[in-house]
Design a protein around this motif. Structure first.
Motif, short mmCIF file in Angstrom:
data_model
loop_
_atom_site.label_atom_id
_atom_site.label_comp_id
_atom_site.label_asym_id
_atom_site.label_seq_id
_atom_site.Cartn_x
_atom_site.Cartn_y
_atom_site.Cartn_z
N LEU A 89 0.83 -1.20 0.00
CA LEU A 89 0.00 0.00 0.00
C LEU A 89 0.86 1.25 0.00
O LEU A 89 0.56 2.24 -0.67
CB LEU A 89 -0.94 0.00 1.21
N MET A 90 1.95 1.21 0.78
CA MET A 90 2.83 2.38 0.80
C MET A 90 3.56 2.52 -0.52
O MET A 90 3.77 3.62 -1.02
CB MET A 90 3.81 2.28 1.98
N GLY A 91 3.96 1.37 -1.07
CA GLY A 91 4.66 1.40 -2.35
C GLY A 91 3.79 1.96 -3.45
O GLY A 91 4.27 2.67 -4.34
N LEU A 92 2.48 1.67 -3.38
CA LEU A 92 1.57 2.18 -4.39
C LEU A 92 1.19 3.63 -4.12
O LEU A 92 0.47 4.25 -4.90
CB LEU A 92 0.29 1.33 -4.42
N GLY A 93 1.65 4.13 -2.98
CA GLY A 93 1.36 5.52 -2.68
C GLY A 93 -0.02 5.76 -2.10
O GLY A 93 -0.47 6.89 -1.97
N LEU A 94 -0.74 4.67 -1.73
CA LEU A 94 -2.10 4.85 -1.22
C LEU A 94 -2.12 5.36 0.21
O LEU A 94 -3.04 6.02 0.65
CB LEU A 94 -2.87 3.53 -1.33
N ILE A 95 -1.09 5.00 0.97
CA ILE A 95 -0.99 5.49 2.35
C ILE A 95 0.45 5.89 2.59
O ILE A 95 1.34 5.42 1.91
CB ILE A 95 -1.39 4.41 3.38
N ASP A 96 0.66 6.80 3.57
CA ASP A 96 2.07 7.14 3.81
C ASP A 96 2.60 6.61 5.13
O ASP A 96 3.79 6.60 5.36
CB ASP A 96 2.31 8.67 3.70
N ARG A 97 1.70 6.19 6.05
CA ARG A 97 2.22 5.50 7.22
C ARG A 97 1.51 4.15 7.31
O ARG A 97 0.39 4.03 6.87
CB ARG A 97 1.92 6.31 8.48
N PRO A 98 2.17 3.18 7.89
CA PRO A 98 1.52 1.85 7.92
C PRO A 98 0.23 1.87 8.71
O PRO A 98 0.11 2.58 9.70
CB PRO A 98 2.56 0.95 8.62
N ILE A 99 -0.75 1.11 8.23
CA ILE A 99 -1.99 0.97 8.99
C ILE A 99 -1.76 -0.07 10.07
O ILE A 99 -1.28 -1.16 9.78
CB ILE A 99 -3.15 0.46 8.10
N GLN A 100 -2.11 0.27 11.30
CA GLN A 100 -1.91 -0.67 12.39
C GLN A 100 -3.02 -1.71 12.35
O GLN A 100 -4.13 -1.47 12.76
CB GLN A 100 -1.95 0.08 13.73
N ILE A 101 -2.70 -2.88 11.81
CA ILE A 101 -3.71 -3.94 11.80
C ILE A 101 -3.40 -4.95 12.89
O ILE A 101 -4.29 -5.44 13.58
CB ILE A 101 -3.72 -4.68 10.44
N LEU A 102 -2.10 -5.24 13.03
CA LEU A 102 -1.69 -6.23 14.01
C LEU A 102 -2.08 -5.78 15.41
O LEU A 102 -2.10 -4.61 15.71
CB LEU A 102 -0.18 -6.41 13.92
N TYR A 103 -2.38 -6.73 16.26
CA TYR A 103 -2.77 -6.48 17.66
C TYR A 103 -4.14 -5.82 17.79
O TYR A 103 -4.41 -5.13 18.75
CB TYR A 103 -1.74 -5.65 18.43
N THR A 104 -4.98 -5.98 16.79
CA THR A 104 -6.36 -5.52 16.94
C THR A 104 -7.29 -6.72 16.75
O THR A 104 -6.87 -7.78 16.31
CB THR A 104 -6.73 -4.49 15.86
#
Lengths: 304, 267, 340
Positions: free
Chosen positions: A156-171
Motif C-alpha cells: 500500500l505504501m509502495g503504491l502511494g495509497l498510504i504514507d504510514r503503515p496501517i496498524q492492523i496487528l494487535y487488533t
C-alpha cells in the motif's frame, strides 16, 4: 437352568469381543483425555492457592468469578464486565469468522465440485494442503502479511495509497483475519462433500421452472447443500471459539479470547479454580453449539 | 428446452471468488517460503537468494533438539494411536448395533469435540499431580497425551476403509476352514493396510503439528518444533522461523501426497 | 512390534533419568547469551537447556506448582524473599564459592538476600519508557506516555505485563510511594490504569524485536531491551519517568528440588567471573554486579544513555522493595482487573 440358545450365546460373545477390542482405545482416552476433564470440574469448586494450584477446601469463588466480580475497594458485587466482554468478543469473532469463511468457501467448494472429474483431485489436493499445514505456520504467514512492515502495508505504501503503515496487528481485526484464514479450509471441505453428490439435473429442472440463477440458488441449491453448510459452520465455529494460538500471536495480549483468558489463570492470573470454571463454561458453550448442529441436521433430514 | 446462455454449473461471480480465495490462501504461505530464501533479515529488503537461514536453523542446537523430539514423539504417538484405533475400528464396524456403541464413538471422537485448550488445562493439572508424586519428568506424558488425541484421526480412515471392504474374501477364507485369527492375518489385515497406513500418517501429521496441548504439558527442556516456533514468534521475527516452516511444509506435503495415493488405490 | 516397544522404553527412560551432565535453566526471555551457554557447556561437559518465562509471577507459579524440572531460576529482587519464604530455593552459599570475591560489595549485603546465601547477581537495570521518535517527538521522560497517552500515541503504546514494574510506575505517577496501602490513592491508580488501557495497543513482551521492527511505537520497557532496540532502530529513545522509575536487580538461584545441583553450582560460580558477566551484559545490554567486568564490556555500553543515568533523572530512581503481602494482595487484585 436351560442354556441360552446358540445364537444368543454367539451374539453375546460377539459383543464381548467388540468391547474387548475397543478397550485399549477407551483406556488410553480415559487416562489422557476424558478422565482429566473430571479433575477440571473438581478444581473449579476448590479454593485458589496463593500462586498456583489449589487449596483442598471447597469454594464457590471460581464459578462466582466467571460471571461476577467484587470491587476491591468497596466490596460491591457486579457483573464481571471484563469476562463478559471476552465472552462476547469470542462469540462475535467466531460468528464473523464463520460468516466470512462461508461467503468465501461456498463459491470455492462449488468451483471444485463443478470441475471435470479428471481435474477435481488436483483442486482437492490444493485445498487440502493449507488444511494440513501447521496452524502456527499459517498464523505466522498471516502475521507477516499484516504487520506494520508486512506485505500489505509495504504494498500500500509502495503504491502511494498510504504514507504510514496501517496498524492492523494487535487488533480484533487481526485476530479475525487470522482465524478466517486458518479455518477457511475447514469450511470448504464439508461444503464440497455435500456438493459432490449434487444432482445437476435438479438444477436444470430449477432453471426450467424458475428462470433466474439467483432464484435457483436460493430455492434449489442452498436447501440441498444445507447439511454441508451446517457441518462447515460447526467445524469453523467450535475451533474459533476455543482458539488460543491465533489470538495469542495476533492479539498482542490485549484482545483476549476465552482460550487466552483460561491460559492467563494458570500463569499471571494465578487462579486455577477460575481457569477450571472458565474451561467448563467454554465446554458448555461448545456443547450448546453442537446440540444446535445435531438439531439442524436432523431437521433437514426430516424435511428432505 | 430453451437455449440458455450459460452453463448450468456456473454461478455468477463464483468462479472469480473461488480463484481469488485460492490465491489468498496460498499467497501468505508462498511469501513465507520465498522469504525463507532471502539473504536479508527482513521482508522489506530482498537481498538475493541464500540458504543461510536453513543453515542457521540446521546448526541451531535448540532447533535440532526440538526437531528430533517432535519426530520421535510423532512416531511413538502415531504407532500407539494407530494400533489402538485399528482394534477399536474392528470392534465397532461391520457389527450390528450393540449397547454402548455410541458411548465408544463419543469417547473415541472426544478430542475432536472438546476444544484443545480445555484438554490442555485438564492434562496440565492431572500430570502436575503425577509429576510431583512420582518425580518422573520424561517424555511419557507427552507421548500419552499425543497418542490420545491422535486416536480419532487414525480411527476415521481405518473405519472408512473397513466399511468399504468386501466381505466375500473373508467369507471365502472362512469357508476354507481358516481360523478367525488366520483370516484376520492373511486376508483382513492386508486389505485393511491402506486404511491403517492412511490413519498412521494422519496421526503422525497431527502429532507433529500440535501446539496447545504440548505447550501446557511439556516439562523443562522439552521443546517440540511447534512450541519452539511459538516462542520465537512471540519475540524474534527472524527468517529462521520461515526456514523451519518451509521444511515442515515440505514434509507435510510429502506425507499428504502419500496419503492421497494410498487412498486412491481401491483395493 | 518389539522394536517399537524397545524404542518406546528407551526414550521414556532416557529422558526420565537425568544424565550426569545436564542443567536446566529457567530464565527471562531473551536474557541468556547463547555464547555464554556454549562456553559453559564446553568448559564443563554439561548439556544446558534454557526455558523462557516472561514475568516473575509466571516463574513463581510454575515453580510452586512443582514437577517443573528446572535447576536454576532468575527472580527479581522483590520476588526473592517470596521464593525463599516458600522454601523454593536451595541455600547454595554462593558466598563460599571461588569467584565470589568478584561480586561488587554494594550488591552483597542486600535486604532481599543478606550476604548472598542463595543467589548470585545476574543483571540490574531500570524500567522506563521507550519511544520511537518518528511517532512522537515530545518528552519521553514521563509515565504519562502510558498512563495518559498523548493523541499521537493512542493505540500505539505497549505495556509489558510485569506487575511490579508497572504498578510501581503507576503509583509513583499518581503521587504515591511503592508499597503504599493508601486505598484512596490505589483506587485512583486503578481507575487511571483502566481508563488508559483502551488506548494501549497491547500488553506483551518481546519489545526488543517489536520496537526494532516498528511493530510497536512506544512501550513501558527495560533499559537494556530498549538499548538493543535502538541499536537496530536508531529512532528509539529511552525515557526516565520524572515521576519516579523502578530500579531492579535479577539474581540467579538454585531451586530446592533441582536435580542437577552440582552443575547448577558450577554455573553460579561461572557467572561470577568478570569475563562471563561481561558476556551476559553484552547480550542483554544491562549492567552486571561483578567487579572487573568493565574491562570486558562493549564500548557502546560505556556511554549509552540507557546505562549511564543522566544527572537530571538520577534522583527519581527507586529500588523496588518487597511489599508486605497485604499490599501485594491489593496490587494483584488491581492487576487482575487490568489484565482482563
Amino acid at each position: 437352568m436351560r442354556a441360552a440358545p446358540p445364537e444368543v450365546a454367539a451374539e453375546r460373545a460377539r459383543i464381548r469381543a467388540n468391547w474387548l477390542l475397543s478397550t485399549p482405545a477407551l483406556v488410553l482416552l480415559a487416562i489422557a483425555a476424558s478422565g482429566p476433564l473430571l479433575i477440571v470440574v473438581l478444581y473449579s469448586v476448590l479454593e485458589a492457592g496463593e500462586y498456583s494450584g489449589v487449596v483442598w477446601r471447597l469454594s464457590g469463588e471460581g464459578w462466582f468469578q466467571v460471571f461476577l466480580e467484587r470491587d476491591i475497594f468497596d466490596d460491591t458485587v457486579g457483573l464481571a464486565d471484563a469476562h463478559l466482554s471476552i465472552f462476547w468478543r469470542s462469540v462475535r469473532l467466531s460468528l464473523l469468522t464463520t460468516l466470512i469463511t462461508l461467503v468465501l468457501g461456498f463459491p470455492t467448494a462449488w468451483f471444485i465440485a463443478t470441475r471435470s472429474p479428471s481435474q477435481r483431485p488436483l483442486w482437492l489436493f490444493l485445498i487440502t494442503i493449507p488444511f494440513w499445514t501447521n496452524l502456527l505456520i499459517r498464523t505466522f504467514a498471516i502475521m507477516e502479511v499484516i504487520r506494520n512492515e508486512g506485505i500489505l502495508n509495504l504494498s500500500l505504501m509502495g503504491l502511494g495509497l498510504i504514507d504510514r503503515p496501517i496498524q492492523i496487528l494487535y487488533t480484533d481485526t487481526a485476530v479475525l483475519i487470522g482465524m478466517a484464514y486458518v479455518y477457511l479450509p475447514l469450511m470448504v471441505l464439508p461444503l464440497y462433500a455435500a456438493m459432490e453428490r449434487f444432482d445437476f439435473r435438479l438444477v436444470e429442472a430449477g432453471y426450467d421452472l424458475y428462470a433466474t440463477r439467483l432464484r435457483v440458488l436460493r430455492r434449489v441449491i442452498l436447501p440441498l447443500v444445507r447439511p454441508g453448510i451446517v457441518a462447515g459452520s460447526i467445524l469453523v465455529f467450535v475451533p474459533s471459539l476455543g482458539a488460543y494460538v491465533t489470538p495469542r500471536v495476533l492479539g498482542g495480549g490485549k484482545n483476549l479470547m476465552i482460550g487466552n483468558l483460561i491460559d492467563l489463570q494458570f500463569g499471571q492470573g494465578r487462579n486455577w479454580p477460575l481457569g477450571a470454571a472458565l474451561s467448563m463454561t467454554l465446554l458448555v458453550i461448545v456443547a450448546i453449539a453442537l446440540v444446535f448442529y445435531v438439531r439442524a441436521v436432523t431437521r433437514g433430514e426430516d424435511r428432505g | 428446452m430453451a437455449e440458455r446462455g450459460f452453463s448450468v454449473r456456473s454461478l455468477p461471480g463464483f468462479g472469480t471468488t473461488a480463484i481469488v480465495t485460492f490465491l489468498a490462501l496460498y499467497a501468505p504461505i508462498v511469501t513465507l517460503v520465498v522469504y525463507s530464501f532471502n539473504a536479508g533479515p527482513t521482508i522489506s529488503s530482498w537481498e538475493g537468494v541464500s540458504l543461510r537461514w536453513y543453515a542457521d536453523a540446521w546448526q541451531n542446537r535448540a532447533v535440532q533438539d526440538a526437531a528430533i523430539r517432535s519426530l520421535v514423539l510423532a512416531t511413538l504417538a502415531s504407532a500407539i494411536a494407530t494400533s489402538v484405533a485399528t482394534l477399536a475400528a474392528l470392534g465397532t464396524t461391520r457389527t450390528g448395533r450393540f449397547r454402548g456403541r455410541t458411548l465408544i464413538y463419543t469417547l473415541i471422537n472426544q478430542p475432536l469435540m472438546v476444544p484443545e485448550i480445555v484438554t490442555a488445562v485438564a492434562l496440565l493439572i492431572f500430570f502436575a499431580m503425577i509429576k510431583v508424586a512420582t518425580g518422573y519428568q520424561g517424555l511419557g506424558y507427552l507421548v500419552l497425551a499425543h497418542a490420545a488425541f491422535c486416536v480419532p484421526f487414525a480411527y476415521l480412515p481405518i473405519r472408512a476403509r473397513l466399511e468399504g471392504m468386501d466381505l466375500t474374501l473373508e467369507t471365502a477364507a472362512a469357508d476354507l476352514y481358516a481360523s478367525p485369527y488366520a483370516t484376520f492375518r492373511h486376508v483382513t489385515l492386508p486389505l485393511l493396510a491402506p486404511g491403517i497406513g492412511a490413519g498412521a500418517m494422519l496421526a503422525f501429521v497431527i502429532s507433529l503439528d500440535d501446539v496447545v496441548i504440548t505447550e501446557f504439558v511439556k516439562s523443562a527442556g522439552q521443546e517440540t518444533l511447534p512450541t519452539y516456533m511459538l516462542g520465537q514468534m512471540r519475540r524474534a521475527i527472524s527468517p529462521e522461523v520461515n526456514a523451519i516452516s518451509t521444511a515442515l511444509l515440505v514434509l507435510t506435503i510429502l506425507l499428504l501426497t502419500a496419503f492421497f495415493l494410498l487412498n486412491r488405490k481401491r483395493g | 512390534m518389539k522394536i517399537l516397544a524397545g524404542l518406546l522404553a528407551s526414550t521414556l527412560l532416557a529422558t526420565g533419568a537425568q544424565a550426569a551432565g545436564e542443567l536446566n535453566i529457567f530464565n527471562w526471555g531473551n536474557y541468556t547469551n547463547p555464547e555464554l551457554i556454549k562456553k559453559f557447556e564446553a568448559a564443563h561437559g554439561v548439556k544446558v537447556t534454557v526455558t523462557d518465562y516472561d514475568s516473575n509471577t509466571t516463574a513463581l507459579t510454575k515453580i510452586e506448582a512443582g514437577g517443573h524440572g528446572f535447576d536454576i531460576v532468575v527472580p527479581s529482587a522483590n520476588y526473592m524473599p517470596i521464593f525463599v519464604e516458600k522454601g523454593l530455593l536451595l541455600e547454595a552459599r554462593p558466598d563460599q564459592m571461588e569467584n565470589f570475591k568478584n561480586v561488587d560489595p554494594r550488591w552483597v549485603e542486600v535486604s532481599w538476600d543478606s550476604g548472598r546465601r542463595y543467589s548470585v547477581p545476574w543483571q540490574w537495570g531500570t524500567t522506563g519508557i521507550a519511544v520511537n521518535t518518528t511517532a512522537y517527538a515530545g518528552d519521553p521522560n514521563t509515565s504519562a506516555i502510558f498512563m495518559d497517552p498523548p493523541p499521537e500515541l493512542e493505540g500505539k503504546v505497549n505495556v509489558i505485563p510485569e506487575m511490579s514494574d508497572v504498578m510501581a510506575l503507576a503509583i509513583m505517577y499518581m503521587g504515591g510511594k511503592p508499597c503504599t496501602e493508601d486505598r484512596e490513592l490505589l483506587r485512583k491508580v486503578r481507575d487511571q490504569l483502566v481508563a488508559a488501557k483502551p488506548k494501549w495497543q497491547s500488553m506483551d513482551y518481546g519489545m526488543t524485536e517489536k520496537l526494532s521492527s516498528s511493530d510497536t511505537m512506544a512501550s513501558v520497557n527495560w533499559n537494556g531491551s530498549t538499548m538493543r532496540a535502538r541499536l537496530n532502530n536508531p529512532n528509539v529513545v529511552y525515557g526516565y519517568p520524572k515521576e519516579g522509575y523502578p530500579v531492579w536487580m535479577d539474581s540467579a538461584a538454585i531451586l530446592a528440588d533441582a536435580k542437577n545441583v552440582e552443575n547448577a553450582k558450577l554455573f553460579l560460580n561461572f557467572i561470577m567471573d568478570p569475563e562471563n558477566a561481561a558476556m551476559i551484559s553484552d547480550f542483554a545490554k544491562y549492567s552486571n554486579g561483578i567487579l572487573g567486568s568493565e574491562a570486558f564490556m562493549p564500548d557502546e555500553m560505556k556511554n549509552a544513555p540507557e546505562i549511564v543515568v543522566p544527572a537530571a533523572a538520577a534522583g527519581q530512581g527507586v529500588f523496588l522493595p518487597t511489599c508486605p503481602s497485604s499490599a501485594n494482595d491489593l496490587y494483584t487484585a488491581i492487576w487482575t482487573d487490568l489484565q482482563k
